[in-house]
Design an enzyme around this catalytic site. Structure first.
Site, PDB file in Angstrom:
ATOM      1  N   GLU A 119      -5.504  -3.317  -1.843  1.00  0.00           N
ATOM      2  CA  GLU A 119      -6.066  -4.481  -1.150  1.00  0.00           C
ATOM      3  C   GLU A 119      -7.171  -5.173  -1.950  1.00  0.00           C
ATOM      4  OE1 GLU A 119      -5.406  -1.545   0.099  1.00  0.00           O
ATOM      5  OE2 GLU A 119      -4.894  -1.606   2.229  1.00  0.00           O
ATOM      6  N   TRP A 171     -20.458  16.310   9.699  1.00  0.00           N
ATOM      7  CA  TRP A 171     -19.344  15.940   8.821  1.00  0.00           C
ATOM      8  C   TRP A 171     -19.361  16.804   7.560  1.00  0.00           C
ATOM      9  CZ3 TRP A 171     -18.842   9.865   8.506  1.00  0.00           C
ATOM     10  CH2 TRP A 171     -18.430   9.386   9.758  1.00  0.00           C
ATOM     11  N   THR A 226       0.863  -1.184   0.000  1.00  0.00           N
ATOM     12  CA  THR A 226       0.000   0.000   0.000  1.00  0.00           C
ATOM     13  C   THR A 226       0.898   1.233   0.000  1.00  0.00           C
ATOM     14  OG1 THR A 226       0.007   0.064   2.393  1.00  0.00           O
ATOM     15  CG2 THR A 226      -1.777  -1.160   1.345  1.00  0.00           C
ATOM     16  N   LYS A 277     -14.668  17.031  10.749  1.00  0.00           N
ATOM     17  CA  LYS A 277     -15.714  16.917  11.768  1.00  0.00           C
ATOM     18  C   LYS A 277     -15.894  18.274  12.425  1.00  0.00           C
ATOM     19  CE  LYS A 277     -14.466  12.153  12.184  1.00  0.00           C
ATOM     20  NZ  LYS A 277     -13.058  11.881  11.876  1.00  0.00           N
TER      21      LYS A 277
HETATM   22  P1  AMP Z   1      -4.258   2.592  -3.355  1.00  0.00           P
HETATM   23  O1  AMP Z   1      -4.165   1.401  -2.510  1.00  0.00           O
HETATM   24  O2  AMP Z   1      -3.004   3.410  -3.365  1.00  0.00           O
HETATM   25  O3  AMP Z   1      -4.717   2.283  -4.719  1.00  0.00           O
HETATM   26  O4  AMP Z   1      -5.342   3.546  -2.684  1.00  0.00           O
HETATM   27  C1  AMP Z   1      -6.667   3.149  -2.487  1.00  0.00           C
HETATM   28  C2  AMP Z   1      -7.512   4.324  -2.083  1.00  0.00           C
HETATM   29  O5  AMP Z   1      -7.590   5.260  -3.139  1.00  0.00           O
HETATM   30  C3  AMP Z   1      -8.961   3.971  -1.818  1.00  0.00           C
HETATM   31  O6  AMP Z   1      -9.134   3.424  -0.530  1.00  0.00           O
HETATM   32  C4  AMP Z   1      -9.634   5.320  -1.981  1.00  0.00           C
HETATM   33  O7  AMP Z   1      -9.498   6.122  -0.817  1.00  0.00           O
HETATM   34  C5  AMP Z   1      -8.832   5.949  -3.085  1.00  0.00           C
HETATM   35  N1  AMP Z   1      -9.549   5.809  -4.358  1.00  0.00           N
HETATM   36  C6  AMP Z   1      -9.361   4.882  -5.309  1.00  0.00           C
HETATM   37  N2  AMP Z   1     -10.191   5.088  -6.350  1.00  0.00           N
HETATM   38  C7  AMP Z   1     -10.938   6.171  -6.046  1.00  0.00           C
HETATM   39  C8  AMP Z   1     -11.985   6.886  -6.698  1.00  0.00           C
HETATM   40  N3  AMP Z   1     -12.425   6.557  -7.905  1.00  0.00           N
HETATM   41  N4  AMP Z   1     -12.518   7.944  -6.055  1.00  0.00           N
HETATM   42  C9  AMP Z   1     -12.086   8.313  -4.824  1.00  0.00           C
HETATM   43  N5  AMP Z   1     -11.108   7.688  -4.174  1.00  0.00           N
HETATM   44  C10 AMP Z   1     -10.538   6.627  -4.765  1.00  0.00           C
END
Ligand code: AMP
Length: 540
Positions: free
Chosen positions: A329, A439, A185, A434
């Site tokens: 994930e 929110w 991640t 918050k």
């Molecule tokens: P990563 O593991 O780096 O791909 O990050 C995943 C996170 O990216 C997710 O939990 C979201 O918070 C954010 N994310 C992925 N796709 C989107 C989307 N289309 N719109 C908003 N947030 C997104």
């Protein structure tokens, strides 16, 4: 009654054998800056076999980790094919990580071999001393090897590892639940966490990517892989392409807007995937220098929310963005926004702006602050939890029970789901502002700000406030050549959001800080605010 069906394992060996024979004439095209180099899938298959033999000769056995530190290019694809299909585990490393994180990840994953592009060798060389597990470096392309002075690892040229090796390999059928590849991640807080994808999860996810209401990828497509192969395995697109025989177009290191536009005009992809930052850069370029990018029928955008202004801007240039949501994930495809048939106008926009509809294999639920499940009525807001065959159930060598809830992955994303399965994210749980018991969605304020013609980028974070607990701070990057005042921006927002949500604190900045995968790095903005490093104006 047990079924009568055969228990054939879903494996990347099967996928590789199929792709490189049945689709042997499909192509892999790598951009060289002013032209292309091209190989067929059959050639990639033969070279992958040679690479597998070469890696065996270096001592790679069992589930040894073979890392890559590479751009998107043909040799990276060869590693994608060879490593899992020989039974080892592929680990694409993020070339944009800070040194300490990179060293932590490579050592944590126990990477034994790293295949590295010569152009990024200096970045890896800086941290090699901190990674005791690495025994071999395989260097692809021209490189300055003097940066490796003093390294313990043995150094080999990529082509030497392949040279003289047989062009066939007896690909290994492992247990379908064994690890095939892993990614970490991006870890904006704490240590990055490792996710190990199985042969089965990658196989099933590839089928989802190919599905018509997935990416709709087919043998007739030419897919441009802008999203790096170290970011959730390029969103699973390489293996999906191999499954259906789509031509793959690899930009290598040429990701700036102008070379990307050159590449698109020359190679005529039909499909592409990238984060909003990439598309926003391309839009700014296209507004100045219109180009013919009409070959792309669909450009998938995800990784963070795509604002409407960005989608509308690219629509003007004939480039259609489709919103998708996922995580490291989740392999990553969780949702993709394909509006139902017959839906037009504003209603169509409402669908396009959601993160999309859940895939059949991705079960989802929303959990409220008190732990109870919230209704899927498009209104009730909760934390999204998911489970399914390509969702991780744990982290590699890292016990993090807080991220799991009775077999469900807690995504940390907050939003709503409609009865027909469309997810809308309003925030990350840690980014929700918050204010006085209510929110405020930072994403909503950002999207509205970025819809202002003078705004190039805007990021909103919650900052401590004596009276309300937290209030929004808006940081804004003004478009080149444009001017705008804080009062004008506030007035623009006032027409779109409730008055109590309007930020009092504003700062103009040169650039929104980004993470290694191109997301707004709100942690940095919060720190800059706390350190007094921002020039903040507070409106009454
Ligand atoms: P990563 O593991 O780096 O791909 O990050 C995943 C996170 O990216 C997710 O939990 C979201 O918070 C954010 N994310 C992925 N796709 C989107 C989307 N289309 N719109 C908003 N947030 C997104």
């Amino acid at each position: 009654m047990h079924s009568t069906m055969q228990e054939t394992p879903l494996s990347l060996a099967t996928l590789l054998r199929y792709g490189t024979t049945v689709h042997g004439t499909s192509e892999v095209i790598t951009w060289t800056g002013d032209g292309v180099r091209t190989a067929t899938y059959a050639e990639v298959g033969r070279r992958s076999a040679q690479l597998a033999h070469g890696l065996r000769a270096l001592g790679v056995t069992g589930d040894d980790r073979v890392a890559t530190f590479m751009w998107n290019n043909q040799e990276h694809l060869e590693a994608y094919c060879a490593v899992p299909a020989m039974g080892a585990v592929l680990h694409p490393l993020n070339i944009r990580l800070f040194s300490d994180q990179l060293a932590f990840i490579a050592e944590h994953a126990q990477d034994k071999v790293v295949i590295v592009d010569g152009s990024v060798l200096p970045l890896l060389a800086k941290v090699l001393g901190q990674i005791a597990t690495i025994e071999h470096l395989v260097v692809n392309g021209p490189a300055d090897l003097t940066v490796l002075e003093g390294t313990q690892a043995e150094v080999h040229a990529y082509e030497d590892v392949l040279a003289g090796q047989p062009e066939e390999f007896d690909w290994v059928e492992v247990d379908e639940n064994d690890a095939a590849a892993m990614c970490y991640t991006s870890g904006t807080t704490g240590h990055p966490k490792g996710v190990a994808y199985s042969h089965r999860s990658i196989y099933l996810h590839s089928m989802q990517v190919c599905m018509a209401d997935g990416f709709g990828l087919s043998q007739a497509d030419r897919i441009l892989l802008i999203v790096p192969m170290f970011h959730v395995l390029a969103w699973g697109t390489t293996y999906a392409a191999m499954m259906c025989g789509a031509t793959m177009i690899m930009p290598d290191r040429f990701l700036a807007p102008e070379p990307l536009a050159d590449l698109i005009e020359t190679t005529k992809p039909t499909l592409a995937g990238g984060v909003p930052t990439i598309w926003a850069g391309l839009l700014a370029h296209l507004d100045e220098h219109p180009r013919d990018l009409s070959s792309i029928r669909d450009a998938i955008v995800g990784g963070s929310a795509a604002p409407r202004a960005l989608m509308e801007g690219l629509d003007r240039h004939g480039l259609h963005l489709t919103h998708a949501w996922g995580m490291t994930e989740t392999s990553p495809l969780g949702t993709i926004s394909r509006p139902p048939a017959g839906v037009e106008g504003e209603e169509r926009w409402r669908y396009r702006l959601t993160q999309g509809r859940l895939a059949a294999s991705v079960q989802a639920r929303l959990v409220g602050p008190d732990g109870s499940e919230m209704p899927r009525d498009g209104v009730a807001v909760g934390e999204l939890e998911v489970r399914g065959p390509w969702i991780t159930g744990s982290y590699f060598r890292d016990d993090d029970p807080d991220k799991f809830d009775d077999g469900w992955l807690r995504t940390g994303d907050v939003g709503t789901i409609t009865p027909d399965g469309f997810l809308t994210l309003t925030d990350r749980s840690k980014d929700v502002i918050k204010s006085g018991g209510e929110w405020i969605s930072s994403v909503e304020l950002e999207n509205q700000l970025m819809a202002h013609p003078a705004v190039a980028e805007a990021s909103v974070v919650g900052v401590p406030d004596e009276k309300w607990g937290e209030r929004p701070l808006a940081t804004v990057v003004v478009r080149d050549g444009a001017t705008v005042t804080v009062e004008e921006l506030r007035e623009h927002l006032a027409a779109k959001v409730a008055s109590w949500q309007l930020p009092e604190r504003w700062a103009f900045i040169d650039e929104v800080p980004k993470t290694s995968v191109g997301k707004f790095d709100k942690k940095v903005i919060r720190r800059q605010y706390a350190d007094g490093a921002l020039d903040v104006r507070t409106l009454p």
